[in-house]
Structure formats: structure tokens, C-alpha cells
Scaffold this motif. Structure first.
Motif, PDB file in Angstrom:
ATOM      1  N   ALA A   1     -16.398   7.310  -0.278  1.00  0.00           N
ATOM      2  CA  ALA A   1     -15.196   7.205   0.555  1.00  0.00           C
ATOM      3  C   ALA A   1     -15.182   5.811   1.179  1.00  0.00           C
ATOM      4  CB  ALA A   1     -15.196   8.272   1.633  1.00  0.00           C
ATOM      5  N   MET A   2     -14.266   4.973   0.701  1.00  0.00           N
ATOM      6  CA  MET A   2     -14.151   3.612   1.228  1.00  0.00           C
ATOM      7  C   MET A   2     -13.241   3.637   2.455  1.00  0.00           C
ATOM      8  SD  MET A   2     -14.672   0.267   1.045  1.00  0.00           S
ATOM      9  CE  MET A   2     -15.016  -0.364  -0.600  1.00  0.00           C
ATOM     10  N   PRO A   3     -13.734   3.223   3.632  1.00  0.00           N
ATOM     11  CA  PRO A   3     -12.891   3.258   4.842  1.00  0.00           C
ATOM     12  C   PRO A   3     -11.903   2.089   4.877  1.00  0.00           C
ATOM     13  CG  PRO A   3     -15.072   2.410   5.375  1.00  0.00           C
ATOM     14  CD  PRO A   3     -15.112   2.769   3.916  1.00  0.00           C
ATOM     15  N   TYR A   4     -10.660   2.396   5.247  1.00  0.00           N
ATOM     16  CA  TYR A   4      -9.617   1.370   5.297  1.00  0.00           C
ATOM     17  C   TYR A   4      -8.797   1.475   6.574  1.00  0.00           C
ATOM     18  CZ  TYR A   4      -9.952  -0.406   0.512  1.00  0.00           C
ATOM     19  OH  TYR A   4     -10.387  -1.020  -0.638  1.00  0.00           O
ATOM     20  N   LEU A   5      -8.214   0.332   6.950  1.00  0.00           N
ATOM     21  CA  LEU A   5      -7.137   0.275   7.923  1.00  0.00           C
ATOM     22  C   LEU A   5      -5.913  -0.245   7.172  1.00  0.00           C
ATOM     23  CD1 LEU A   5      -8.984  -1.484  10.888  1.00  0.00           C
ATOM     24  CD2 LEU A   5      -8.469   0.947  10.688  1.00  0.00           C
ATOM     25  N   THR A   6      -4.805   0.493   7.222  1.00  0.00           N
ATOM     26  CA  THR A   6      -3.558  -0.003   6.651  1.00  0.00           C
ATOM     27  C   THR A   6      -2.690  -0.501   7.790  1.00  0.00           C
ATOM     28  OG1 THR A   6      -3.618   1.446   4.727  1.00  0.00           O
ATOM     29  CG2 THR A   6      -1.471   0.600   5.378  1.00  0.00           C
ATOM     30  N   ARG A   7      -2.302  -1.760   7.726  1.00  0.00           N
ATOM     31  CA  ARG A   7      -1.486  -2.376   8.772  1.00  0.00           C
ATOM     32  C   ARG A   7      -0.092  -2.656   8.232  1.00  0.00           C
ATOM     33  NH1 ARG A   7      -6.320  -6.387  10.612  1.00  0.00           N
ATOM     34  NH2 ARG A   7      -7.427  -4.892  11.933  1.00  0.00           N
ATOM     35  N   CYS A   8       0.909  -2.318   9.025  1.00  0.00           N
ATOM     36  CA  CYS A   8       2.299  -2.487   8.625  1.00  0.00           C
ATOM     37  C   CYS A   8       3.067  -3.203   9.738  1.00  0.00           C
ATOM     38  CB  CYS A   8       2.949  -1.127   8.335  1.00  0.00           C
ATOM     39  SG  CYS A   8       4.694  -1.215   7.923  1.00  0.00           S
ATOM     40  N   THR A   9       3.810  -4.222   9.350  1.00  0.00           N
ATOM     41  CA  THR A   9       4.739  -4.919  10.242  1.00  0.00           C
ATOM     42  C   THR A   9       6.140  -4.687   9.711  1.00  0.00           C
ATOM     43  OG1 THR A   9       3.180  -6.647  10.911  1.00  0.00           O
ATOM     44  CG2 THR A   9       5.523  -7.173  11.063  1.00  0.00           C
TER      45      THR A   9
ATOM     46  N   ASN B   1      -3.778  -3.396   3.153  1.00  0.00           N
ATOM     47  CA  ASN B   1      -4.987  -2.592   3.288  1.00  0.00           C
ATOM     48  C   ASN B   1      -6.136  -3.527   3.665  1.00  0.00           C
ATOM     49  OD1 ASN B   1      -4.220   0.080   2.701  1.00  0.00           O
ATOM     50  ND2 ASN B   1      -4.295  -0.277   0.503  1.00  0.00           N
ATOM     51  N   VAL B   2      -6.852  -3.189   4.721  1.00  0.00           N
ATOM     52  CA  VAL B   2      -7.990  -3.994   5.180  1.00  0.00           C
ATOM     53  C   VAL B   2      -9.215  -3.087   5.217  1.00  0.00           C
ATOM     54  CG1 VAL B   2      -8.907  -5.409   7.052  1.00  0.00           C
ATOM     55  CG2 VAL B   2      -6.437  -5.388   6.604  1.00  0.00           C
ATOM     56  N   ARG B   3     -10.294  -3.499   4.564  1.00  0.00           N
ATOM     57  CA  ARG B   3     -11.515  -2.684   4.604  1.00  0.00           C
ATOM     58  C   ARG B   3     -12.010  -2.562   6.041  1.00  0.00           C
ATOM     59  NH1 ARG B   3     -12.294  -6.197   0.819  1.00  0.00           N
ATOM     60  NH2 ARG B   3     -13.811  -7.348   2.075  1.00  0.00           N
ATOM     61  N   ASP B   4     -12.389  -1.351   6.424  1.00  0.00           N
ATOM     62  CA  ASP B   4     -12.929  -1.106   7.759  1.00  0.00           C
ATOM     63  C   ASP B   4     -14.432  -1.352   7.707  1.00  0.00           C
ATOM     64  OD1 ASP B   4     -13.724  -0.253  10.210  1.00  0.00           O
ATOM     65  OD2 ASP B   4     -12.967   1.800  10.019  1.00  0.00           O
ATOM     66  N   GLU B   5     -14.849  -2.523   8.152  1.00  0.00           N
ATOM     67  CA  GLU B   5     -16.254  -2.901   8.031  1.00  0.00           C
ATOM     68  C   GLU B   5     -17.085  -2.472   9.229  1.00  0.00           C
ATOM     69  OE1 GLU B   5     -16.541  -6.990   6.842  1.00  0.00           O
ATOM     70  OE2 GLU B   5     -15.638  -6.582   4.877  1.00  0.00           O
TER      71      GLU B   5
ATOM     72  N   GLY C   1      -4.715   2.928  -3.236  1.00  0.00           N
ATOM     73  CA  GLY C   1      -3.303   3.137  -2.980  1.00  0.00           C
ATOM     74  C   GLY C   1      -3.038   2.977  -1.490  1.00  0.00           C
ATOM     75  N   TYR C   2      -2.113   3.766  -0.970  1.00  0.00           N
ATOM     76  CA  TYR C   2      -1.750   3.695   0.447  1.00  0.00           C
ATOM     77  C   TYR C   2      -1.599   5.107   0.994  1.00  0.00           C
ATOM     78  CZ  TYR C   2      -0.934  -1.156  -0.642  1.00  0.00           C
ATOM     79  OH  TYR C   2      -1.111  -2.456  -1.052  1.00  0.00           O
ATOM     80  N   PRO C   3      -1.852   5.301   2.284  1.00  0.00           N
ATOM     81  CA  PRO C   3      -1.722   6.649   2.850  1.00  0.00           C
ATOM     82  C   PRO C   3      -0.267   7.105   2.845  1.00  0.00           C
ATOM     83  CG  PRO C   3      -2.084   5.019   4.577  1.00  0.00           C
ATOM     84  CD  PRO C   3      -2.275   4.302   3.283  1.00  0.00           C
ATOM     85  N   GLN C   4      -0.063   8.394   2.589  1.00  0.00           N
ATOM     86  CA  GLN C   4       1.283   8.960   2.530  1.00  0.00           C
ATOM     87  C   GLN C   4       2.055   8.712   3.821  1.00  0.00           C
ATOM     88  OE1 GLN C   4       2.561  10.653  -0.265  1.00  0.00           O
ATOM     89  NE2 GLN C   4       4.506  10.499   0.827  1.00  0.00           N
ATOM     90  N   ALA C   5       1.343   8.719   4.948  1.00  0.00           N
ATOM     91  CA  ALA C   5       1.997   8.541   6.248  1.00  0.00           C
ATOM     92  C   ALA C   5       2.677   7.184   6.382  1.00  0.00           C
ATOM     93  CB  ALA C   5       0.968   8.715   7.370  1.00  0.00           C
ATOM     94  N   LEU C   6       2.310   6.225   5.530  1.00  0.00           N
ATOM     95  CA  LEU C   6       2.887   4.888   5.628  1.00  0.00           C
ATOM     96  C   LEU C   6       4.380   4.886   5.321  1.00  0.00           C
ATOM     97  CD1 LEU C   6       2.628   1.753   5.777  1.00  0.00           C
ATOM     98  CD2 LEU C   6       2.095   1.831   3.325  1.00  0.00           C
ATOM     99  N   ILE C   7       4.821   5.727   4.372  1.00  0.00           N
ATOM    100  CA  ILE C   7       6.191   5.634   3.874  1.00  0.00           C
ATOM    101  C   ILE C   7       7.209   5.829   4.991  1.00  0.00           C
ATOM    102  CG2 ILE C   7       7.878   6.605   2.293  1.00  0.00           C
ATOM    103  CD1 ILE C   7       5.656   4.963   0.990  1.00  0.00           C
TER     104      ILE C   7
ATOM    105  N   ILE D   1      -2.927   2.499  10.405  1.00  0.00           N
ATOM    106  CA  ILE D   1      -3.368   3.828   9.968  1.00  0.00           C
ATOM    107  C   ILE D   1      -4.809   3.712   9.479  1.00  0.00           C
ATOM    108  CG2 ILE D   1      -2.989   5.738   8.360  1.00  0.00           C
ATOM    109  CD1 ILE D   1      -0.065   4.825   8.149  1.00  0.00           C
ATOM    110  N   ARG D   2      -5.683   4.538  10.015  1.00  0.00           N
ATOM    111  CA  ARG D   2      -7.075   4.577   9.568  1.00  0.00           C
ATOM    112  C   ARG D   2      -7.219   5.719   8.551  1.00  0.00           C
ATOM    113  NH1 ARG D   2     -11.537   2.423  12.069  1.00  0.00           N
ATOM    114  NH2 ARG D   2     -10.238   1.987  13.888  1.00  0.00           N
ATOM    115  N   TRP D   3      -7.816   5.422   7.389  1.00  0.00           N
ATOM    116  CA  TRP D   3      -7.932   6.441   6.353  1.00  0.00           C
ATOM    117  C   TRP D   3      -9.083   6.088   5.410  1.00  0.00           C
ATOM    118  CZ3 TRP D   3      -6.326   5.633   0.985  1.00  0.00           C
ATOM    119  CH2 TRP D   3      -5.924   4.321   0.725  1.00  0.00           C
ATOM    120  N   GLU D   4      -9.346   6.964   4.447  1.00  0.00           N
ATOM    121  CA  GLU D   4     -10.416   6.727   3.482  1.00  0.00           C
ATOM    122  C   GLU D   4      -9.876   6.862   2.061  1.00  0.00           C
ATOM    123  OE1 GLU D   4     -13.461   9.553   4.458  1.00  0.00           O
ATOM    124  OE2 GLU D   4     -14.437   8.175   5.877  1.00  0.00           O
ATOM    125  N   HIS D   5     -10.312   5.946   1.215  1.00  0.00           N
ATOM    126  CA  HIS D   5      -9.934   5.953  -0.198  1.00  0.00           C
ATOM    127  C   HIS D   5     -11.086   6.536  -1.005  1.00  0.00           C
ATOM    128  CE1 HIS D   5      -8.698   4.722  -4.153  1.00  0.00           C
ATOM    129  NE2 HIS D   5      -9.638   3.778  -4.246  1.00  0.00           N
ATOM    130  N   ALA D   6     -10.830   7.642  -1.709  1.00  0.00           N
ATOM    131  CA  ALA D   6     -11.853   8.266  -2.548  1.00  0.00           C
ATOM    132  C   ALA D   6     -12.017   7.447  -3.823  1.00  0.00           C
ATOM    133  CB  ALA D   6     -11.454   9.698  -2.880  1.00  0.00           C
TER     134      ALA D   6
END
Length: 311
Positions: free
Chosen positions: A298-306, A203-207, A92-98, A245-250
Motif C-alpha cells: 500500500a503506497m501512501p499518497y496525498l492528492t492535492r487539487c487546486t 499525487n504526492v507520495r506521503d513520505e 490512479g486517483y481517489p474517487q472522492a477527487l471527482i 486527500i490522503r489515501w493509499e494506492h494498492a
């Protein structure tokens, strides 16, 4: 009667007396015919009935022209066969994105290319009136079941089934790279109210996490999809605001396998190659020192928004 004669006759019947009404009718018929043509190309390619060169000749263009026109779009339309994997495996997406993607004053929002509703759910839970537009029938079925409070419509970014100025914001999550910007930009501007906003989200995987980097290398060993997650939008949109936004997807090991299986370039692989890839992903998850013996991951992600505002 030749094909050219038939085309001229049909066009004349549609245009009628001409004027703006005739132009609208003609444009609608052209859009429908183009959609039908894309469907025929899709059938020919999926059944390996015709080569791109043969398709190009039938359409009066070169092989390269046919490939440029349809190859990307056919990949975008491939998600339906893996809709269940998409729903189970994609994050999904982090709540802070909205709060960043949608202005506080917005009330009616269009989720364009909504997929199975990963972002739609957050928008509805934020108390927004949401119209979710998605072209693929299997994806729409998952979406309607997952987010019953959203108004789900069939449609495309290039042909949005909404009236002029009818939404305060448009969000596009994980889908902008499938659109034709030359057509989608004016169409999105059309449905936005004056001063409305467009937000593009990925959503971009944080590698930077070693096991995530190994997973990425496995996923891209046959094909790599390069996506510009910081696009520049033309007029009538203004200067872009960027957010990360840096976050983790369970998730679980099965969830990660579904994530890989839902990628368009994996769906398009020959069955034997696809099976080998998924088996190798399962082996990585079972044997990597950071993951062995664990199901919860816990999959690490970066969510990018323009975000841009309609000028």
C-alpha cells in the motif's frame, strides 16, 4: 538567397493582404515552425549530436537561453519511451477527487495532458463526456486502449484542438508543471465556457512512512524535481479552492519499480546509472523490514487539487 531573405519571403506569402486573417495564418505557421524546431532540438539532444551551446548559437540565443527554452519541454516529451511503465506503475486517483475537481453541473470535460488516462477513466466512469488531449503518441495509444469511451486528441496546453467555450471544465493531472503558463492560461480560458472551472491535480507520495521516505531518497539521489502543487493562477481565473486527500494506492513491488522507471528524471539518466537505481529500488523493496516477504504493498499518497473558476 540568404536565410533572412527566405524568411521574409515566406512571411510575406503567409500574411498576404494582412488583417486578422493574415495574423491568424501567420500565428498558425509560427506555432507549427516552433513545434518543428523543438523536434529538431530533441533529435540533436537525444542523439548527443549537438551541445546546448551549439543549439543556442544556431537559434540566435545563448546556451542558457536554449536550455531554459527547451530542456524542461524535452523532459516532458520523454515519457513516450516509458509509456508502458507509466501505465503499470503510476497510481490512479481517489474517487472522492471527482466531486471536488469537477462541478456537479459540468457535462463536457477536457482532460489536458491526459497521459495514459489515469484520471480520464474516473471522469468517464462519473458519466461525463470527456475529451482527452495528450501530445505524446505512445501515451495516447495507452490512453485510447485504457479508456475507449474518451475522445482522444493530439494537442498541447499551449495549442488546444477545441473550439472557443466548448467545455465546462478542464482538469490537469500531474502535468501543469510541464506547461508554459503564459500561453496555457489564456488558451485554457479560451476553450472554457463562461464560469467554467480549471482543476490542477497532483499525487504526492506521503513520505511520513519510513520506507516511502527511503524510496524517495533513492529516487532523488541524482536529480530532484521541485513542483509547486499549490500554484497561484492569474486572471481571468478567480480565487483558488484547495483540497487535499490522503489515501493509499494498492500496488506491488514490480509496480513500484515501474513507478520509478516512469519518472522523467529517471528516463533521462545514462543507461548504466538508471539500471543501478532500479536495482537499488528492488533491493530496498526486498529487504526493508516493513516490506520484506510482501508483494502486495500500500503506497501512501496525498492528492492535492487546486480549483479555480473563470471569472
Amino acid at each position: 538567397m540568404t536565410i533572412d531573405d527566405l524568411g521574409r519571403r515566406v512571411a510575406a506569402d503567409v500574411v498576404g493582404d494582412g488583417g486578422l486573417a493574415g495574423l491568424r495564418r501567420l500565428s498558425g505557421v509560427i506555432a507549427e515552425l516552433e513545434e518543428r524546431r523543438t523536434g529538431v532540438v530533441e533529435e540533436l539532444r537525444r542523439g548527443r549530436v549537438a551541445t546546448w551551446e551549439e543549439i543556442g548559437q544556431a537559434c540566435g540565443m545563448t546556451r542558457q537561453g536554449a536550455t531554459r527554452r527547451w530542456a524542461g519541454r524535452l523532459r516532458a516529451r520523454s515519457f513516450g519511451v516509458a509509456a508502458e511503465s507509466y501505465q503499470h506503475g503510476r497510481p490512479g486517483y481517489p474517487q472522492a477527487l471527482i466531486g471536488s475537481a469537477v462541478p456537479r453541473e459540468a457535462r463536457r470535460v477536457l482532460d489536458l495532458g491526459a497521459g495514459t488516462g489515469k484520471l480520464t477513466r474516473l471522469l468517464v466512469e462519473a458519466g461525463l463526456e470527456v475529451v482527452a488531449v495528450e501530445p505524446d503518441g505512445a501515451m495516447r495509444a495507452q490512453l485510447a486502449a485504457a479508456v475507449p469511451k474518451a475522445a482522444v486528441r493530439e494537442g498541447w496546453a499551449e495549442r488546444i484542438p477545441l473550439p472557443d467555450g466548448s467545455v465546462d471544465a478542464v482538469v490537469v493531472a500531474q502535468a501543469w508543471h510541464w506547461f508554459d503558463p503564459a500561453v496555457a492560461v489564456p488558451e485554457i480560458a479560451r476553450v472554457l465556457a463562461p464560469g467554467g472551472t480549471l482543476a490542477l491535480v497532483w499525487n504526492v507520495r506521503d513520505e511520513s512512512e519510513p520506507w516511502a521516505a527511503e524510496l524517495g531518497a533513492l529516487m532523488h539521489r541524482s536529480a530532484r524535481q521541485e513542483i509547486d502543487t499549490r500554484p497561484v493562477l492569474p486572471a481571468p481565473f478567480g480565487e483558488a479552492e484547495r483540497l487535499e486527500i490522503r489515501w493509499e494506492h494498492a500496488t506491488t513491488r514490480a509496480g513500484i519499480v515501474d513507478l520509478v522507471a516512469s519518472r522523467s528524471y529517471v528516463i533521462a539518466l545514462p543507461e548504466a546509472e538508471r539500471a543501478r537505481l532500479l536495482a537499488d529500488v528492488e533491493e530496498l523493496l526486498a529487504t526493508h523490514p516493513d516490506l520484506a516477504g510482501r508483494d502486495g504493498i500500500a503506497m501512501p499518497y496525498l492528492t492535492r487539487c487546486t480549483r479555480v473558476r473563470r471569472g
